[in-house]
Write an enzyme that holds these catalytic residues in place. Structure first.
Site, PDB file in Angstrom:
ATOM      1  N   MET A  66       2.130  -8.018  -2.423  1.00 47.20           N
ATOM      2  CA  MET A  66       1.688  -7.208  -1.290  1.00 47.20           C
ATOM      3  C   MET A  66       1.324  -8.066  -0.075  1.00 47.20           C
ATOM      4  O   MET A  66       1.127  -9.273  -0.179  1.00 47.20           O
ATOM      5  CB  MET A  66       0.475  -6.369  -1.694  1.00 47.20           C
ATOM      6  N   HIS A  67       1.252  -7.399   1.065  1.00 48.23           N
ATOM      7  CA  HIS A  67       0.625  -7.886   2.297  1.00 48.23           C
ATOM      8  C   HIS A  67       1.410  -8.957   3.079  1.00 48.23           C
ATOM      9  O   HIS A  67       1.120  -9.201   4.240  1.00 48.23           O
ATOM     10  CB  HIS A  67      -0.771  -8.452   2.043  1.00 48.23           C
ATOM     11  N   ASP A 102       3.242  -4.409  -5.968  1.00 47.11           N
ATOM     12  CA  ASP A 102       3.167  -4.897  -7.346  1.00 47.11           C
ATOM     13  C   ASP A 102       2.094  -4.178  -8.166  1.00 47.11           C
ATOM     14  O   ASP A 102       2.308  -3.852  -9.338  1.00 47.11           O
ATOM     15  CB  ASP A 102       2.976  -6.424  -7.400  1.00 47.11           C
TER      16      ASP A 102
END
Length: 498
Positions: free
Chosen positions: A81-82, A239
């Site tokens: 992520m991110h 995820d």
């Protein structure tokens, strides 16, 4: 025979799994790629490495399995992520990706808080933390404005890989929820947040459901990957959302505990009006119109690997943990707090550091090893308690990741959480969740829950031991006192860290 493929774009490697219509993992293959740390606190990767190693992973998966390309109906993704990927109008990457574990954006986080105030939690439902995507965009805006001016879209890691496979841009809600730019309950990009930082709406890709088809394979990519151009490609998810799907967290009250490098407690949530006020994360699920609350321990498995590498480098993990079941609960009065990388839940504190408390000359390596495991589990219990305090009843937790590989640790989780712990028969984590999204997207099942009934099978359940529950409840109250009593000491020690 028919198959789907789940692809997990991790921080150190891409993992591909070939899954049959019965939910059996027929074959899997991983390909690694480098991580770059050009400055202290910086963590970057080359997005083209993800894409190229994914294609190699798919080719080797197909070669190893012997499956026919025509038997693979679809594939989908899970991704770290991110991470910020900026691309121009031709889809060219403009700079290395800034990852989830990059900590350069502290000042940008404070700017977000000062600019938006309480609106941030009302709209994005999450605090401004260094790992999230908006602070990274603001860092580029401040330090590399010429890069941002060339950017047509920002993407997250799996979305860039999917673009390379299909030629189309999109982002699913579960991953978009980790950007701080999404109205999580409304499932739209937030004009209010974007306008506050002079960011154009056009920078954001179109939003889709995790199970939505976003295209098919580009002919040249399909050939290189050993697949057909007609192979359906589905959006996929973050995820943690895919990990939840792969663990069957698809109904009210369903909860999982994942212990990897970091630790996650995640619980399914159907109510969109929940606002944990920053105590926990609140994200969109990979299941349509569902959400999840999530607490994070930054150094869960990492605490154990750090301990082994520092104090028992010549031992395997099995060797390190051999005999820990003989050590009584509480590790002989030795307590560990896993704050070696700071902490996230319930203390979003980048400066706190870990500690061993209660050491004496009678403690052995086994006492320390068990203490580390107990401290990690106590930290995760804090997330469990926050969820319970919101009104949810948690009587059963599905364990995945490294923490599900040791029987003593599984029983320890049951006793500390005071909940039955379920170990799965075949635990593939986020990659399985991605495969399930592909199976559902292909129309094999009427719902993800129906898919879970076919694909996910419990292997063993660990019931809490009443006496141990009482011991750990008392120890947990001591654990909770440590943060407040060591915070000031750690602030004073910060000047000496090199």
């Amino acid at each position: 025979m028919k198959y789907v493929i789940g692809i997990d774009i991790g921080t150190s490697a891409v993992k591909s799994v070939l899954v049959s219509g019965e939910g059996k993992v027929v074959c899997e293959h991983s390909e690694g790629y480098p991580l770059y740390n050009p400055k202290p606190g910086w963590s970057e990767q080359n997005p083209d490495d993800w894409a190229e190693r994914t294609i190699v992973s798919l080719r080797r998966l197909m070669d190893k399995s012997g499956a026919k390309p025509s038997e693979v109906e679809g594939l989908s993704f899970s991704g770290q992520m991110h991470g910020l990927v900026l691309v121009d109008g031709a889809g060219k990457v403009l700079r290395p990706a800034i990852l989830w574990n990059d900590t350069r954006t502290a000042s940008q986080c404070r700017k977000i808080e000062q600019t938006l105030g309480s609106k941030l939690l009302d709209i994005a439902r999450n605090r401004a933390l260094e790992g999230f995507t908006l602070p990274k965009i603001l860092w580029v805006q401040e330090h590399e404005p010429e890069i941002l001016s060339q950017a047509e879209h920002f993407l997250l890691p799996k979305d860039y890989v999917r673009y390379r496979l299909t030629g189309s841009f999109a982002m699913d809600y579960s991953d978009a929820a980790g950007t701080l730019m999404l109205n999580v309950a409304g499932k739209t990009w937030s004009p209010e947040i974007l306008q506050a930082f002079d960011l154009p709406m056009s920078l954001c890709p179109k939003l889709v459901e995790s199970s939505e088809q976003t295209g098919t394979m580009l002919p040249d990519v399909a050939e290189a990957a050993g697949l057909l151009p007609s192979t359906k490609v589905f959006a996929g998810g973050a995820d943690n959302a895919c990990g939840a799907i792969g663990a069957g967290i698809l109904g009210e009250g369903k909860t999982m505990c994942s212990i990897g490098t970091s630790g996650v407690v995640l619980s399914y949530e159907s109510r969109k009006d929940i606002n944990p006020q920053g105590k926990m994360h609140f994200f969109n699920h990979g299941e349509e119109n569902a959400f999840y609350v999530m607490g994070v321990t930054l150094a869960a498995g990492h605490s154990l690997s750090w301990f082994k590498d520092t104090f028992a480098k010549n031992l395997s993990f099995d060797g390190l943990l051999e005999g820990i079941e003989e050590v009584t609960a509480g590790s002989g009065g030795l307590l560990f707090t896993p704050y070696i990388s700071g902490e996230r839940t319930p203390h979003p504190d980048a400066d706190i550091r870990g500690s061993f408390i209660g050491m004496d000359s009678g403690h052995t390596l086994k006492h320390f090893a068990r203490s580390v495991m107990e401290g990690i589990t106590f930290s995760l219990r804090e997330s469990i308690d926050i969820i319970r305090q919101s009104g949810k009843e948690i009587t059963e937790v599905t364990a995945i990741g490294g923490g599900a590989q040791n029987e003593t640790w599984l029983q320890m989780q049951a006793d500390i959480f005071n909940a039955a712990i379920v170990k799965l028969e075949s635990e593939q984590g986020p990659a399985m969740g991605a495969a399930m999204l592909a199976a559902y997207g292909c129309g094999w099942f009427s719902s993800l829950a129906e898919c879970a009934e076919q694909f996910i099978r419990p292997a063993k359940t660990y019931a809490p031991n009443k006496e141990q529950v009482e011991v750990y409840s008392e120890l947990f109250s001591v654990y909770q006192d440590v943060y407040a009593q060591t915070r000031g000491l750690n602030e004073r020690l910060a000047a000496y860290r090199k």
